[in-house]
Structure formats: C-alpha cells, structure tokens
Design an enzyme around this catalytic site. Sequence first.
Site, short mmCIF file in Angstrom:
data_model
loop_
_atom_site.label_atom_id
_atom_site.label_comp_id
_atom_site.label_asym_id
_atom_site.label_seq_id
_atom_site.Cartn_x
_atom_site.Cartn_y
_atom_site.Cartn_z
N ARG A 290 0.95 -1.14 0.04
CA ARG A 290 0.07 0.16 -0.03
C ARG A 290 0.83 1.24 0.02
NH1 ARG A 290 -1.31 1.97 4.50
NH2 ARG A 290 -2.15 -0.08 5.53
N TYR B 49 -16.75 17.46 -15.36
CA TYR B 49 -17.02 15.86 -15.64
C TYR B 49 -18.06 15.48 -14.35
CZ TYR B 49 -16.35 11.03 -14.89
OH TYR B 49 -16.37 9.53 -15.00
N ASP C 124 -7.38 18.85 -14.39
CA ASP C 124 -7.77 17.72 -14.76
C ASP C 124 -7.37 17.43 -16.17
OD1 ASP C 124 -9.09 15.32 -15.87
OD2 ASP C 124 -11.01 15.47 -14.62
N LYS D 243 -8.50 6.47 -19.46
CA LYS D 243 -8.63 7.20 -20.73
C LYS D 243 -7.53 7.01 -21.48
CE LYS D 243 -12.61 7.76 -18.37
NZ LYS D 243 -12.78 9.02 -17.82
C1 PLP Z 1 -13.37 9.49 -16.54
C2 PLP Z 1 -12.94 10.94 -15.94
C3 PLP Z 1 -12.74 11.02 -14.62
C4 PLP Z 1 -12.78 9.87 -13.75
O1 PLP Z 1 -12.02 8.70 -13.74
P1 PLP Z 1 -12.32 7.34 -13.45
O2 PLP Z 1 -10.99 6.49 -13.82
O3 PLP Z 1 -13.52 6.91 -14.26
O4 PLP Z 1 -12.38 7.12 -11.90
C5 PLP Z 1 -12.33 12.20 -14.12
N1 PLP Z 1 -12.18 13.42 -14.92
C6 PLP Z 1 -12.59 13.01 -16.53
C7 PLP Z 1 -12.41 14.18 -17.18
C8 PLP Z 1 -12.75 11.97 -16.86
O5 PLP Z 1 -13.17 11.81 -18.14
#
Ligand code: PLP
Length: 384
Positions: A54, A107, A179, A204
């Site tokens: 961890r 988001y 982000d 992503k």
């Molecule tokens: C998908 C996404 C998230 C969240 O991420 P997860 O891996 O699904 O928990 C946060 N910000 C953006 C812009 C996203 O597309």
Amino acid sequence: MTGSNDVTGFDTLAIHAGQAPDPTTGAVVPPIYQVSTYKQDGIGGLRGGYEYSRSANPTRTALEECLAALEGGVRGLAFASGMAAEDTLLRTICRPGSHVIIPNDAYGGTYRLFAKVLAAWGVVYEPVPLGDLDVVRAHVRPETVAIWVETPTNPLLGIADISALAELAHGAGAVLVVDNTFASPYLQQPLALGADVVVHSTTKYLGGHSDVVGGALIAADTDLGDRLAYHQNAMGAVAGPFDAWLTLRGIKTLGVRMDRHCANAAKVVSLLERHPRVSRVLYPGLPRHPGHDIAVKQMRAFGGMVSFRLAGGEEAAVRVCERAALFTLGESLGGVESLIEHPGRMTHASAAGSPLQVPGDLVRLSVGIEDAADLLADLEQALA
Ligand SMILES: *Cc1c(COP(=O)(O)O)cnc(C)c1O
C-alpha cells in the site's frame, strides 16, 4: 531515468522514465511485482525502500516516476481510479468551510463527488464558467483553497486559460488543479503553465486500450507532493501492480496514438461540419470555437474528442448513437477503438436538473485510431 521534458523528448520519457532494465534479471519492462510485503534484513532493513505494497510497490513506482516525468512534475502518484485520485487530493487540501471553484461543465463524477460526498463534510463548491476570468475573479473568497480546471471539458469541449487561472488562483492564495484527462500530457502540460497539481483518469488516453481503470496525481512541488503521498498511503486507494503495469504499457505508445486520434478527429470534424443534419460541431480546433486561440496557445493539437448537436433534436441524436456500428455505443473515452454516446442519457444523466445539465441534441465521439475512411463511412450511414 526521470527528468524534465526540456532535456529529453516526450516519447523517450514515455518509454524509459522510471523503467530502467530490472537490475537482477535485465528484464527490459518493469515486472508485475504481485506482492504485498517484503523481507527485511533486520528490523527496518529495507531493500530498495519497500516494506508493504500500500505504501509502495515497484511496479507502481515505475508508473509514478513515468507520470511525473511526462507532466514535468516532482512527484507522481497512481490510484485505483480517477475518482480515487480526486478524493485523495480534495481531502488533502480541503477542510470544513473550504471553498472550491469548479467548472460549470465539470466531469459529472467530479460534480457528484463535491455535491454528494464532500458537501456533507462542509466543503463548499461553486460551479463557475471558467472561460470568463472576470466571473471567476468575482467568485474567489477568502476561504477559496482551489480552482479546479478541466480543459477541454467533457462533453462540451470548453477551453479554459490555464496560465491566467493559475495567476488568479495564486493571487488568492489558492492552488490551481487541472484535470488533464482529455488532453493527456502529450497535448498539454499544465504544470509548465503554472498549475500546482494535475489530475488524470488514466483509464482514458494514458491507459488507452479500455482495459484498465486508474487515476493519477502529479504535483509541481515537493511539499504538496509529500502531503499527497502521505494521504495516498493513509487513505489507501492505490493502483494495484497489474493495473499499474497495464497503464505503463499503454503509456509507451501515447504519442503515436494521440497523433492518430487528432488526425482522425480532424477528418471527422470536417465531415460533420458539412453535414446538413448537424447543427453545430464542438471542437477546439475550429477557428470559430470561442476557446480556439487559447487552445492554440496551450495545446500541441486539439485532441480526439468531438461533440456535435443534431438539427433534429434529442430523438435524432439518440438515433445516430444507436445506428452507429463501428463507433461502439458506450461510455468512457480515450481508447484505440472509437466510441459514441448520448451524454444527456448516459454519462451526464446524473447532471439532469443541475447547473451541469447538457443539451439533449448532443452526441459525443471518442475518435479512435482505426482507418479514417471506415470511421467516416460509419458516421455517414448513421447520419443518413
Ligand atoms: C473518467 C473521468 C474521470 C474519472 O475517472 P475514473 O477513472 O472513471 O474514476 C475524471 N475526469 C474526467 C475528465 C474523466 O473523463
């Protein structure tokens, strides 16, 4: 091999940063250290600093060093999901009474984290249009601890000026969070523009193959990096070794994938722009996009996400989503395969009735890296 992008090219870092050949076997790829604990040579005698997975695991360390190098930060941290990364960050920098400015088209999961989880602990959030700096300035309060930026935004592809917002945040004693999921570090490097911390859903573009869920934080300075690392261990939402390994495997081809995503998206945009059934195309690469000049200034290219609105309204949008074949109907984005979705009824359904509600005639595409001709033919038949 870590370091800043000034001294080594991006693609070289993607393949080598944090990934020196294994010292015992020479393995050229970091092995999956599927292990929870480590033998100590006498109490506290750690080999390589590992005591419990961890706190740290060698496969995760490789990913974390690579992420730090790609974003030009001092510390990278890998989490079980993008939301786990966001939660850890927010519970590190917020206290009851803290105020955070968020995009008015954030988001959906980020909005939900603030509205349904953090609000109950006394964190005050405020959705604001980040494209208008005067409006943002007017909403800053003495309790503002952070301005949360997404650019481009999901699903409306809005653009925010990272360096101007960093200056504004710092003037108010707040941190600027970006982000960077939609752009990826290949297209945009927020820390170099003044941001304090970058957030990723590595699910992503970084992972890129729709086979792993993960998240990351990358800090610009050691103090914040250390505090985040402390909370990562204390809260425990870490990336497992296999997930870290898959993400690292995806990252090696990030640059070549992004080039193709962008090239294919440009072709899709020109088809949609000419199509009589399409009333509006949302893409920062279009000169009439309100954020185009800022996008040109802060991005290498305009990315693989394209949204558009249908002249026929919501039913027409749903029909296009359901008729598409090569574009797979599904949530998520950033993988090699093209996806199509209806944000109003799918990814952003939970935003209905909130300030983040999206138009019903909107369709979102994650343009993949298949042959462009096949993608265009599929869109033509879906729109017919
Ligand atoms: C998908 C996404 C998230 C969240 O991420 P997860 O891996 O699904 O928990 C946060 N910000 C953006 C812009 C996203 O597309």
